[in-house]
Design a protein around this motif. Sequence first.
Motif, mmCIF file in Angstrom:
data_model
loop_
_atom_site.group_PDB
_atom_site.id
_atom_site.type_symbol
_atom_site.label_atom_id
_atom_site.label_comp_id
_atom_site.label_asym_id
_atom_site.label_seq_id
_atom_site.Cartn_x
_atom_site.Cartn_y
_atom_site.Cartn_z
ATOM 1 N N ARG A 189 -0.432 34.059 -64.349
ATOM 2 C CA ARG A 189 -1.798 34.497 -64.036
ATOM 3 C C ARG A 189 -1.766 35.642 -63.014
ATOM 4 O O ARG A 189 -2.451 36.658 -63.169
ATOM 5 C CB ARG A 189 -2.600 33.315 -63.475
ATOM 6 N N ILE A 190 -0.964 35.476 -61.970
ATOM 7 C CA ILE A 190 -0.870 36.521 -60.941
ATOM 8 C C ILE A 190 -0.220 37.776 -61.524
ATOM 9 O O ILE A 190 -0.655 38.904 -61.259
ATOM 10 C CB ILE A 190 -0.073 36.010 -59.720
ATOM 11 N N ARG A 191 0.820 37.575 -62.349
ATOM 12 C CA ARG A 191 1.481 38.720 -62.998
ATOM 13 C C ARG A 191 0.479 39.545 -63.793
ATOM 14 O O ARG A 191 0.458 40.773 -63.730
ATOM 15 C CB ARG A 191 2.593 38.221 -63.935
ATOM 16 N N GLN A 192 -0.347 38.855 -64.564
ATOM 17 C CA GLN A 192 -1.335 39.567 -65.381
ATOM 18 C C GLN A 192 -2.316 40.347 -64.512
ATOM 19 O O GLN A 192 -2.698 41.475 -64.842
ATOM 20 C CB GLN A 192 -2.082 38.575 -66.277
ATOM 21 N N THR A 193 -2.717 39.750 -63.403
ATOM 22 C CA THR A 193 -3.637 40.433 -62.488
ATOM 23 C C THR A 193 -3.036 41.745 -62.008
ATOM 24 O O THR A 193 -3.697 42.795 -62.021
ATOM 25 C CB THR A 193 -3.952 39.535 -61.277
ATOM 26 N N TYR A 194 -1.779 41.702 -61.603
ATOM 27 C CA TYR A 194 -1.140 42.898 -61.047
ATOM 28 C C TYR A 194 -0.721 43.890 -62.123
ATOM 29 O O TYR A 194 -0.902 45.104 -61.969
ATOM 30 C CB TYR A 194 0.041 42.504 -60.143
ATOM 31 N N GLU A 195 -0.185 43.391 -63.205
ATOM 32 C CA GLU A 195 0.377 44.323 -64.183
ATOM 33 C C GLU A 195 -0.690 45.032 -64.998
ATOM 34 O O GLU A 195 -0.436 46.093 -65.559
ATOM 35 C CB GLU A 195 1.411 43.596 -65.039
ATOM 36 N N SER A 196 -1.889 44.485 -65.017
ATOM 37 C CA SER A 196 -2.977 45.199 -65.689
ATOM 38 C C SER A 196 -3.425 46.410 -64.876
ATOM 39 O O SER A 196 -4.086 47.307 -65.405
ATOM 40 C CB SER A 196 -4.168 44.255 -65.912
ATOM 41 N N GLN A 197 -3.045 46.441 -63.591
ATOM 42 C CA GLN A 197 -3.480 47.543 -62.720
ATOM 43 C C GLN A 197 -2.330 48.122 -61.898
ATOM 44 O O GLN A 197 -2.562 48.806 -60.897
ATOM 45 C CB GLN A 197 -4.576 47.037 -61.773
ATOM 46 N N LEU A 198 -1.101 47.868 -62.333
ATOM 47 C CA LEU A 198 0.064 48.236 -61.528
ATOM 48 C C LEU A 198 0.096 49.726 -61.208
ATOM 49 O O LEU A 198 0.429 50.127 -60.090
ATOM 50 C CB LEU A 198 1.346 47.827 -62.267
ATOM 51 N N PHE A 199 -0.268 50.548 -62.178
ATOM 52 C CA PHE A 199 -0.117 51.987 -61.981
ATOM 53 C C PHE A 199 -1.272 52.606 -61.203
ATOM 54 O O PHE A 199 -1.333 53.816 -61.037
ATOM 55 C CB PHE A 199 0.112 52.673 -63.331
ATOM 56 N N THR A 200 -2.156 51.754 -60.699
ATOM 57 C CA THR A 200 -3.175 52.236 -59.761
ATOM 58 C C THR A 200 -2.678 52.122 -58.325
ATOM 59 O O THR A 200 -3.332 52.627 -57.408
ATOM 60 C CB THR A 200 -4.489 51.433 -59.891
ATOM 61 N N LEU A 201 -1.546 51.450 -58.125
ATOM 62 C CA LEU A 201 -1.018 51.261 -56.778
ATOM 63 C C LEU A 201 -0.193 52.474 -56.348
ATOM 64 O O LEU A 201 0.376 53.176 -57.187
ATOM 65 C CB LEU A 201 -0.136 50.010 -56.728
ATOM 66 N N PRO A 202 -0.079 52.723 -55.042
ATOM 67 C CA PRO A 202 0.784 53.806 -54.562
ATOM 68 C C PRO A 202 2.238 53.561 -54.958
ATOM 69 O O PRO A 202 2.640 52.423 -55.233
ATOM 70 C CB PRO A 202 0.618 53.744 -53.037
ATOM 71 N N ALA A 203 3.038 54.631 -54.940
ATOM 72 C CA ALA A 203 4.428 54.551 -55.403
ATOM 73 C C ALA A 203 5.210 53.464 -54.677
ATOM 74 O O ALA A 203 5.997 52.737 -55.295
ATOM 75 C CB ALA A 203 5.114 55.902 -55.227
ATOM 76 N N PHE A 204 5.004 53.336 -53.369
ATOM 77 C CA PHE A 204 5.774 52.345 -52.614
ATOM 78 C C PHE A 204 5.466 50.934 -53.099
ATOM 79 O O PHE A 204 6.370 50.122 -53.317
ATOM 80 C CB PHE A 204 5.479 52.466 -51.119
ATOM 81 N N LYS A 205 4.181 50.637 -53.283
ATOM 82 C CA LYS A 205 3.787 49.295 -53.715
ATOM 83 C C LYS A 205 4.192 49.042 -55.167
ATOM 84 O O LYS A 205 4.659 47.958 -55.519
ATOM 85 C CB LYS A 205 2.272 49.116 -53.553
ATOM 86 N N MET A 206 3.998 50.040 -56.006
ATOM 87 C CA MET A 206 4.378 49.899 -57.408
ATOM 88 C C MET A 206 5.884 49.666 -57.524
ATOM 89 O O MET A 206 6.342 48.809 -58.288
ATOM 90 C CB MET A 206 3.970 51.158 -58.180
ATOM 91 N N GLY A 207 6.653 50.419 -56.742
ATOM 92 C CA GLY A 207 8.102 50.254 -56.767
ATOM 93 C C GLY A 207 8.538 48.917 -56.201
ATOM 94 O O GLY A 207 9.453 48.274 -56.725
ATOM 95 N N HIS A 208 7.884 48.491 -55.134
ATOM 96 C CA HIS A 208 8.195 47.196 -54.518
ATOM 97 C C HIS A 208 8.010 46.079 -55.539
ATOM 98 O O HIS A 208 8.871 45.208 -55.706
ATOM 99 C CB HIS A 208 7.271 46.984 -53.309
#
Length: 353
Positions: free
Chosen positions: A30-49
């Motif tokens: 559930r948490i994965r889906q929340t983040y991965e649906s919007q992953l590329f809206t995060l800054p590079a550092f957070k997306m990479g982390h």
Amino acid sequence: MAEHGATVRADGSNAVSNDGQVSYQQDAERIRQTYESQLFTLPAFKMGHYGLRMYRQTQDPKYQAAIWSDMARVASRLNYFATEVHTPKQIAAYSAKRLARYDHKQDVRSDLRYEATKDKPEYFYLGVDLLGSMARANEYGLKHREDAKLRAVIRRYDFKQYATDPEMIRAWAAQLANQVYWLRQLGEQDVVDDFIAAFKATYPDSQDAKLSDQQFMNKVYGLTHIVFAATEYYQHPVKESDYQWIYDYYRANIDTIVERSKEDVIAEIGINFLLAGLEDDPVVEKTRRTIQRAINRQAGLVPAVNGSTDLLDGEHRNVLAIMLLDWQGAHAAPTIQKQPEMFSGKPYGLITK
């Protein structure tokens, strides 16, 4: 609406435990889906982390873009340092700007960091910025094209002065744990044992009750990061016996830790046990249940202590929650040697080590 019979409060969090009706893996998903649906809206550092940790868990190539973004961030920083910030004068100017940022923040941790570091501002450059980028490149099987120049910069400083200073430990425990292991990883100065001795002296267990919640969490963060850094961040398992004092402390104090700490810290402790192959330890179950109860089911993530469901601010907390709830082992990946397909077109400045 509650799923699988779980009761939900008005704020979306669980009112009661799920009695096993929602599995830990389901909640991780559930948490994965929340983040991965919007992953590329995060800054590079957070997306990479996020992407790097998920790749180390799953080896799923879908995280390639996030990892490339992280490599590009590392390359950009090292390119900048190699060309613009490497002389003592340049480092002093850069560090003064970094220090000034902390002087304008209004929280206990920032005040501690400012006071501890104001007479050694080069620590921001050396420990916080340079070492982390060099170590990340190293983990990928890469180095900067001017690696020798950057290593020469590191060697100008005796890192022991930072790693054994009680005031620095009270301000930067987790970061120092990372940094002393990064130095060892890079084959540079080894002050791991010096740091651990100073850490124990700064935070004797007998004094826990006298610590503020902020200082108690700083101590526990330091402990979790000693284990994380020793594994090069979820890449290698650890032996419990090598860190017996840490695991003994967790077992003796887990109820206090759960009561006094944020979800990030609680999840990290559970993952420390998983890295040692201790999935059946009662501490793991206690941390998993605590994190599961904290999930805001409407938002699909673990919120901040103040209830915020902001994706950016919650990335660290929630990637830890995913790993804790659906642990898939330690994997040394990705490296250009073993997963060359993940490194098509290295960012400028990075070369194979």
